[in-house]
Design a protein around this motif. Structure first.
Motif, mmCIF file in Angstrom:
data_model
loop_
_atom_site.group_PDB
_atom_site.id
_atom_site.type_symbol
_atom_site.label_atom_id
_atom_site.label_comp_id
_atom_site.label_asym_id
_atom_site.label_seq_id
_atom_site.Cartn_x
_atom_site.Cartn_y
_atom_site.Cartn_z
ATOM 1 N N VAL A 37 0.847 -1.012 0.293
ATOM 2 C CA VAL A 37 -0.180 0.062 0.187
ATOM 3 C C VAL A 37 0.910 1.245 -0.232
ATOM 4 O O VAL A 37 2.309 1.390 0.689
ATOM 5 N N ARG A 38 0.094 2.165 -0.777
ATOM 6 C CA ARG A 38 0.537 3.694 -0.817
ATOM 7 C C ARG A 38 0.298 4.550 -0.573
ATOM 8 O O ARG A 38 -1.073 4.644 -1.238
ATOM 9 N N PHE A 39 1.162 5.721 0.025
ATOM 10 C CA PHE A 39 -0.291 7.467 0.530
ATOM 11 C C PHE A 39 1.094 8.024 0.819
ATOM 12 O O PHE A 39 2.109 7.710 1.257
ATOM 13 N N PHE A 40 0.058 9.461 0.346
ATOM 14 C CA PHE A 40 0.801 10.816 0.391
ATOM 15 C C PHE A 40 0.392 11.097 2.373
ATOM 16 O O PHE A 40 1.488 11.677 2.999
ATOM 17 N N LYS A 41 -0.405 11.251 2.721
ATOM 18 C CA LYS A 41 -0.641 11.787 3.931
ATOM 19 C C LYS A 41 -1.438 10.564 4.775
ATOM 20 O O LYS A 41 -1.859 9.559 4.571
ATOM 21 N N PRO A 42 -1.064 10.701 5.901
ATOM 22 C CA PRO A 42 -1.417 9.089 6.831
ATOM 23 C C PRO A 42 -2.640 8.928 7.717
ATOM 24 O O PRO A 42 -2.607 8.398 6.972
ATOM 25 N N GLU A 43 -3.342 9.848 6.908
ATOM 26 C CA GLU A 43 -5.198 9.263 7.160
ATOM 27 C C GLU A 43 -4.940 8.909 6.513
ATOM 28 O O GLU A 43 -5.926 7.820 6.203
ATOM 29 N N VAL A 44 -4.428 9.156 5.219
ATOM 30 C CA VAL A 44 -4.730 7.781 3.651
ATOM 31 C C VAL A 44 -4.680 6.577 3.715
ATOM 32 O O VAL A 44 -5.276 5.781 4.081
ATOM 33 N N GLY A 45 -2.982 6.790 4.667
ATOM 34 C CA GLY A 45 -2.836 4.722 5.067
ATOM 35 C C GLY A 45 -3.903 4.719 5.730
ATOM 36 O O GLY A 45 -3.926 3.299 6.157
ATOM 37 N N ASP A 46 -4.532 5.381 7.257
ATOM 38 C CA ASP A 46 -5.105 4.325 8.116
ATOM 39 C C ASP A 46 -6.528 4.471 7.290
ATOM 40 O O ASP A 46 -6.789 3.030 7.314
ATOM 41 N N LEU A 47 -7.306 5.447 6.476
ATOM 42 C CA LEU A 47 -8.086 4.599 5.509
ATOM 43 C C LEU A 47 -8.136 3.112 4.648
ATOM 44 O O LEU A 47 -8.780 1.769 4.944
#
Length: 382
Positions: A252-262
Motif C-alpha cells: 500500500v502507498r499513500f502521501f497522507k497518514p490519514e489516507v494510509g489509515d483509511l
C-alpha cells in the motif's frame, strides 16, 4: 571557494569510487567492504567517526549549528545486464538504484569539506547509511545518534525522470509512505469435482482482490492519492484439488497518514466481510514500512537559493509513489530530499530504478557533490 569548481577537480575520483562500489555491491546490512573504504577515507581526512553496525556517522568542524548530509550504501538482489567495464562482479547483486553514486558523491563532498574545514562556522555531519532497501537503516542510524544535535538534514537521490544534471527540489510530500501486507485466506480443501463439499479459497481470494481495488477508486477522496497492489498469489498445486488456503502479498502507498489509515481500515473490513460471507477465515498482517517523505518548505526554499547562487540548473520534481526511509530523518529534523537528474537518452541511460540495465550518467555526479558542499557551507554561514 566555488563548490562546482572544487568538485570538477575530483570528478574522475568520484567516478572511480562509484565504479568500485558498483563492481562490489552489498545488500542491506552487508555493507562491510563499502563502509570500510568510506571510513578509511574519512579518517584520513580528519573526521571523527562513530560506527553504527555497517553505518558511519562522521563529524567535522565546531560550532553551535550542525547540518547533516546522508547517503545510502546498499545494493539490490538484481542480476545486472549491463555490458560495461564496471559491471557487478557479484552474481545476483547489483547497484540498480544508484546508491553507489550517492556514496561516491558524499565521499567527494567529504573530501572537499575537509580541505576547507577552516572556513566552517559550524559542524558538518555525514551519515553513510546501510539498508535503505527495505531494511529501515535510517531508524538504526537515528537510534545510533545520527541526528543528535542536528539542525537540518539533506539527502540526494539520482533520478531517472529528470534530465541529466538538473537538480529536482520539491516542497511537501515527495515520496509516498509505504506498507507491506501478507494475508492467508483459509477455506476447506477437497476434490475439484466436488466443490460443494469444500469452501474454495480461490474464488474468495478473487472476490477479495477485486474488492481491494475499490478502496482507492471509491473510498479515498479523488483529490488524494493512494495505491493498493496485490503483487503475489500462491494457492494450489494440482489441477483437480481445491486447496485449503491461498496466500496474498502486496503493498500500500499513500502521501497522507490519514489516507494510509483509511486504506488499512478498509482492507481489514474487506477481508473480514468477504471471508465471513463464505464461511472462510483469514489472517492479515499489515506492516508500515516507511512514512511519507515530506520536505520542509523552508529547507526546500533554502536549497533553491543555494542552487541559484552557484548557478546549478534546478527545477521542480514530481511526487512519486516510491518510498524512501529518509522520511524518518525528516520526521525528526527539518530538511529536504533532493533529486539529481541522470537521464541521458544519447548515452542510453533511460532504464528505471531497480531495472537490471539501470545505470547513471557519471558525468554529472560531481554536481551532486558540489550541491552537498554548497548546502553545508551556506547553511552554516546563514
Amino acid at each position: 571557494m566555488n563548490p562546482i569548481e572544487e568538485a570538477l577537480k575530483i570528478k574522475d575520483e568520484i567516478i572511480a569510487w562509484r565504479r568500485d562500489f558498483h563492481m562490489h555491491p552489498e545488500l542491506k546490512y552487508e555493507e562491510e567492504r563499502t563502509s570500510r573504504i568510506v571510513e578509511e577515507h574519512l579518517r584520513e581526512w580528519g573526521y571523527k567517526i562513530k560506527r553504527v553496525g555497517t553505518g558511519i556517522i562522521a563529524d567535522i568542524g565546531k560550532g553551535e549549528k550542525t547540518i547533516a548530509l546522508r547517503a545510502d550504501m546498499d545494493a539490490l538482489p538484481v542480476q545486472e545486464e549491463n555490458n560495461v567495464p564496471y559491471r557487478s562482479k557479484i552474481p545476483g547483486k547489483m547497484h540498480a538504484c544508484g546508491h553507489d553514486a550517492h556514496t561516491a558523491m558524499l565521499l567527494g563532498a567529504a573530501k572537499i569539506i575537509a580541505e576547507h574545514a577552516d572556513g566552517l562556522s559550524g559542524k558538518v555531519r555525514l551519515i553513510f547509511q546501510p539498508a535503505e532497501e527495505g531494511g529501515n537503516g535510517a531508524l538504526k542510524m537515528i537510534e545510533g545518534g545520527a541526528l543528535d544535535g542536528v539542525d537540518a538534514v539533506f539527502g540526494f537521490h539520482v533520478w531517472m525522470d529528470i534530465p541529466s544534471g538538473v537538480i529536482g527540489i520539491r516542497d511537501g510530500p515527495f515520496l509516498a509512505g509505504a506498507g507491506i501486507f501478507r494475508a492467508i485466506i483459509k477455506g476447506k480443501g477437497g476434490h475439484g469435482a466436488s466443490p460443494h463439499e469444500t469452501i474454495d479459497p480461490i474464488p474468495i481470494t478473487a472476490e477479495t482482490i477485486l474488492a481491494l481495488q475499490t478502496i482507492v477508486s471509491r473510498n479515498v477522496d479523488p483529490i488524494e492519492s493512494g495505491v493498493v497492489s496485490v503483487t503475489s498469489i500462491r494457492g494450489g498445486t494440482a489441477f483437480n484439488v481445491i486447496p485449503e488456503e491461498v496466500e496474498l502479498k502486496g503493498t500500500v502507498r499513500f502521501f497522507k497518514p490519514e489516507v494510509g489509515d483509511l486504506i488499512v481500515r478498509r482492507m481489514k473490513e474487506i477481508f473480514d466481510g468477504i471471508t465471513r460471507a463464505h464461511g472462510a477465515s483469514y489472517e492479515l498482517d499489515i506492516e508500515e514500512l516507511t512514512p511519507p517523505t515530506v520536505n520542509d518548505k523552508r529547507m526546500a526554499d533554502f536549497a533553491r537559493r543555494v542552487a541559484g547562487k552557484y548557478g546549478f540548473r534546478y527545477g521542480d520534481v514530481k511526487p512519486t509513489m516510491g518510498a524512501e526511509d529518509f522520511s524518518f530523518y525528516l520526521q525528526k529534523v527539518p530538511g529536504a530530499f533532493l533529486a539529481l537528474g541522470i537521464r541521458n537518452e544519447e548515452k542510453g541511460i533511460v532504464h528505471p530504478h531497480h531495472h537490471p540495465k539501470f545505470d547513471v550518467d557519471e558525468d554529472v555526479l560531481h554536481l551532486g557533490t558540489a550541491m552537498e558542499v554548497a548546502l553545508a557551507f551556506e547553511f552554516l554561514r546563514a
